[in-house]
Design a protein around this motif. Structure first.
Motif, PDB file in Angstrom:
ATOM      1  N   LEU A   4       0.881  -1.157   0.000  1.00 13.25           N
ATOM      2  CA  LEU A   4       0.000   0.000   0.000  1.00 13.25           C
ATOM      3  C   LEU A   4       0.923   1.211   0.000  1.00 13.25           C
ATOM      4  O   LEU A   4       1.669   1.409   0.959  1.00 13.25           O
ATOM      5  CB  LEU A   4      -0.900   0.021   1.234  1.00 13.25           C
ATOM      6  N   GLU A   6       1.146   5.227  -0.230  1.00 16.32           N
ATOM      7  CA  GLU A   6       0.460   6.517  -0.181  1.00 16.32           C
ATOM      8  C   GLU A   6       1.292   7.585  -0.869  1.00 16.32           C
ATOM      9  O   GLU A   6       2.525   7.527  -0.885  1.00 16.32           O
ATOM     10  CB  GLU A   6       0.204   6.948   1.268  1.00 16.32           C
ATOM     11  N   CYS A  22      -3.670   6.182  -2.546  1.00 17.69           N
ATOM     12  CA  CYS A  22      -3.089   4.962  -1.997  1.00 17.69           C
ATOM     13  C   CYS A  22      -3.195   3.894  -3.085  1.00 17.69           C
ATOM     14  O   CYS A  22      -4.304   3.484  -3.445  1.00 17.69           O
ATOM     15  CB  CYS A  22      -3.816   4.523  -0.741  1.00 17.69           C
ATOM     16  N   TRP A  36      -8.668   5.418   5.773  1.00 23.14           N
ATOM     17  CA  TRP A  36      -7.562   6.333   6.058  1.00 23.14           C
ATOM     18  C   TRP A  36      -7.525   6.540   7.567  1.00 23.14           C
ATOM     19  O   TRP A  36      -8.550   6.842   8.181  1.00 23.14           O
ATOM     20  CB  TRP A  36      -7.752   7.656   5.338  1.00 23.14           C
ATOM     21  N   CYS A  96      -2.887   4.562   4.905  1.00 25.86           N
ATOM     22  CA  CYS A  96      -3.880   3.789   4.172  1.00 25.86           C
ATOM     23  C   CYS A  96      -3.984   2.408   4.827  1.00 25.86           C
ATOM     24  O   CYS A  96      -2.965   1.811   5.193  1.00 25.86           O
ATOM     25  CB  CYS A  96      -3.404   3.670   2.724  1.00 25.86           C
ATOM     26  N   GLY A 113      -0.234   0.890   4.942  1.00 25.53           N
ATOM     27  CA  GLY A 113       0.777   1.584   4.167  1.00 25.53           C
ATOM     28  C   GLY A 113       1.824   2.204   5.076  1.00 25.53           C
ATOM     29  O   GLY A 113       1.739   2.102   6.310  1.00 25.53           O
TER      30      GLY A 113
END
Length: 122
Positions: A4, A6, A22, A36, A96, A113
């Motif tokens: 992931l 971002e 993302c 988020w 994310c 992420g």
């Protein structure tokens, strides 16, 4: 490998806008609810916004309602967060988060992420 990634963070003045993205890979994106989550300096994690795997049920924490909009593009395995009328209190690292729930509603898989910094300041 699950990823992931971002992007879109940065420094913006109060009242300004940013759009976070993302990009997901390594899992079946369309099966996952996406969120988020942010962490302000010296504070814990705060859920900000989420969208279900069908994309028809966006949700927001009260402090961002009317200012932030979450969306997803399943064709591109991407989730977005459009942030308008930003305030200094929105300053945080934004993460994310992907979550898969089984047929019983239990969390089965989740991924994070690495985060992107958003700073709202003059």
């Amino acid at each position: 490998e699950v990823q992931l990634v971002e992007s879109g963070g940065g420094l913006v003045q109060p009242g300004g806008s940013l759009r976070l993205s993302c990009a997901a890979s390594g899992f079946t994106f369309g099966y996952y609810a996406m969120s988020w989550v942010r962490q302000a300096p010296g504070k814990g994690l705060e859920w900000v916004s989420g969208i279900n795997n069908g994309g028809e049920r966006p949700s927001y924490t009260d402090s961002v309602k009317g200012r932030f909009t979450v969306s997803r593009g399943d064709a591109r395995n991407t989730v977005f967060l459009q942030m308008n009328r930003l305030e200094p209190e929105d300053t945080a690292v934004y993460y994310c988060y992907a979550a898969y729930y089984n047929q019983h509603g239990d969390l089965q898989y989740d991924y994070w992420g690495q985060g992107t910094q958003v700073t709202v300041s003059t």
